[in-house]
Design an enzyme around this catalytic site. Structure first.
Site, PDB file in Angstrom:
ATOM      1  N   CYS A 298     -14.280 -40.276  91.122  1.00 38.38           N
ATOM      2  CA  CYS A 298     -14.847 -40.375  89.768  1.00 38.38           C
ATOM      3  C   CYS A 298     -15.547 -41.723  89.660  1.00 38.38           C
ATOM      4  CB  CYS A 298     -13.765 -40.163  88.708  1.00 38.38           C
ATOM      5  SG  CYS A 298     -12.419 -41.367  88.759  1.00 38.38           S
TER       6      CYS A 298
ATOM      7  N   ASN B 164     -11.872 -44.594  89.200  1.00 33.79           N
ATOM      8  CA  ASN B 164     -10.666 -44.325  90.005  1.00 33.79           C
ATOM      9  C   ASN B 164      -9.384 -44.730  89.263  1.00 33.79           C
ATOM     10  OD1 ASN B 164      -9.314 -45.323  93.259  1.00 33.79           O
ATOM     11  ND2 ASN B 164      -9.199 -43.350  92.262  1.00 33.79           N
TER      12      ASN B 164
END
Ligand code: 4NP
Length: 156
Positions: free
Chosen positions: A11, A14
């Site tokens: 993402c 994190n």
């Protein structure tokens, strides 16, 4: 599958979505008896070395999983050699991962929700700026994807 799957979830920071995806995948793999490695990372370096967001830690705990020891790290080009699969949690991170990925690196790169029938192309919503209820939605989404992914990997 001829070799053990090594799966990386990515993402932005994190600390919210990808640690929950990693935890959900580990849980579903264990339940299914699938031998696999898992990790998570962020495309950004904002939270390197930090534990997950406390709301993510609580959501995982509500689902019986301790992620307080996870630590944030930034994705690297080497990850595309070290992992067999790299999953982006949303389209923006997928676009950034395409820029990081070295040409010819073996890891397959796709959106996590591409694993879920009927949700191909969709993002796991970012709960970071919302309230705690968003983390339950994230958990449901990453768990559904993890179940589908484990089924795919178990079938070779
Ligand atoms: P994640 O959520 O990408 O799911 O870990 C975020 C974490 C941090 C930030 C944004 C989203 N941030 O802007 O610091």
């Amino acid at each position: 599958m001829s070799s053990k799957p090594r799966v990386l979830f990515v993402c932005l920071g994190n600390i919210c979505r990808s640690p929950l995806a990693e935890a959900a995948f580990r849980a579903e793999a264990a339940k299914a008896g699938l031998i696999a490695e898992a990790d998570s990372a962020g495309t950004a370096a904002y939270h390197v070395g930090e534990p997950p967001d406390r709301r993510a830690i609580r959501e995982a705990a509500r689902n019986g999983i301790d992620i307080a020891h996870y630590r944030g790290r930034q994705v690297t080009a080497q990850d595309f050699h070290d992992f067999t699969h790299v999953f982006a949690l949303d389209a923006e991170n997928l676009a950034n991962l395409r820029r990081v990925r070295p040409s010819g690196a073996p890891a397959r790169l796709s959106l996590l929700l591409d694993c879920v029938d009927g949700r191909e192309g969709e993002a796991v919503a970012d709960p970071y700026y919302g309230d705690e209820s968003g983390f339950a939605v994230t958990w449901d989404e990453v768990s559904e994807a993890a179940r589908a992914l484990v089924a795919d990997l178990s079938n070779g």
